[in-house]
Scaffold this active site. Structure first.
Site, PDB file in Angstrom:
ATOM      1  N   CYS A   9       0.876  -1.158   0.000  1.00 23.21           N
ATOM      2  CA  CYS A   9       0.000   0.000   0.000  1.00 23.21           C
ATOM      3  C   CYS A   9       0.921   1.217   0.000  1.00 23.21           C
ATOM      4  O   CYS A   9       2.111   1.090   0.260  1.00 23.21           O
ATOM      5  CB  CYS A   9      -0.891  -0.014   1.240  1.00 23.21           C
ATOM      6  SG  CYS A   9      -2.365   0.978   1.033  1.00 23.21           S
ATOM      7  N   CYS A  85      -4.335  -1.063  -2.089  1.00 17.40           N
ATOM      8  CA  CYS A  85      -4.844   0.285  -2.349  1.00 17.40           C
ATOM      9  C   CYS A  85      -4.615   0.624  -3.812  1.00 17.40           C
ATOM     10  O   CYS A  85      -3.706   0.100  -4.442  1.00 17.40           O
ATOM     11  CB  CYS A  85      -4.212   1.319  -1.431  1.00 17.40           C
ATOM     12  SG  CYS A  85      -2.484   1.656  -1.695  1.00 17.40           S
ATOM     13  N   CYS A  93       6.390  -0.780  -9.549  1.00 16.21           N
ATOM     14  CA  CYS A  93       6.942  -1.536  -8.425  1.00 16.21           C
ATOM     15  C   CYS A  93       8.369  -1.979  -8.738  1.00 16.21           C
ATOM     16  O   CYS A  93       8.743  -2.098  -9.909  1.00 16.21           O
ATOM     17  CB  CYS A  93       6.098  -2.779  -8.146  1.00 16.21           C
ATOM     18  SG  CYS A  93       4.447  -2.435  -7.551  1.00 16.21           S
TER      19      CYS A  93
END
Length: 166
Positions: A9, A85, A93
């Site tokens: 998140c 989220c 990422c």
């Protein structure tokens, strides 16, 4: 077999922390969970800690941390990474060692709820209920029968099933 799961998140102070604690409990040793954030708040939200303590979850060691900790070569190798989220799902990422399966379980942010402790605690309880339902289904999977693609598919289906049941 132990399935290593990382929950992501943005702030790593609420949803991902709850998911880490819940899966470590309901996973009964078959799952090992961690959490991290792209822009960690640096502390766990007090509402998350109140909920976890009230429901008997261990809170020792829970902390808001960067996902960079888990992109290093000495980090655990993950089987599954779940974003909880919408912000983290849209971010670029790190490249995770082992190329784990991924899933997105978008949930409302209880840390964004304003009001007294009772109002905030209700928001955390609602997110906990949603996470507990999903994570109980995840923990019930026959891990030995799933390859990476099947794990990704099942994790996505769990979210869709839980949303349809709401």
């Amino acid at each position: 077999m132990t399935c290593n799961v990382l929950f992501l998140c943005t702030g790593n102070s609420a949803r991902s922390i709850l998911a880490e604690a819940v899966l470590n409990k309901v996973g009964e040793g078959r799952f090992r969970a961690w959490s991290a954030g792209s822009f960690p708040k640096g502390e766990v939200h007090p509402g998350a800690l109140r909920l976890l303590a009230a429901r008997g979850y261990p809170t020792d060691g829970l902390r808001s941390k960067s996902w960079d900790e888990f992109a290093r070569p000495d980090a655990p190798e993950f089987d599954l990474i779940i974003t909880v989220c919408d912000n983290a799902a849209g971010e670029v990422c790190p490249v995770w060692p082992g190329h784990p399966a991924t899933a997105h379980w978008g949930l409302p942010d209880p840390a964004a709820v304003e009001g007294d402790d009772a109002v905030v605690d209700r928001a955390f309880a609602d997110v906990h209920r949603q996470l507990h339902a999903r994570l109980s289904l995840l923990a019930a999977l026959n891990l030995e029968a799933l390859d990476r693609l099947a794990l990704k598919t099942r994790a996505g289906e769990i979210h869709q099933q839980a949303d349809a049941a709401r």
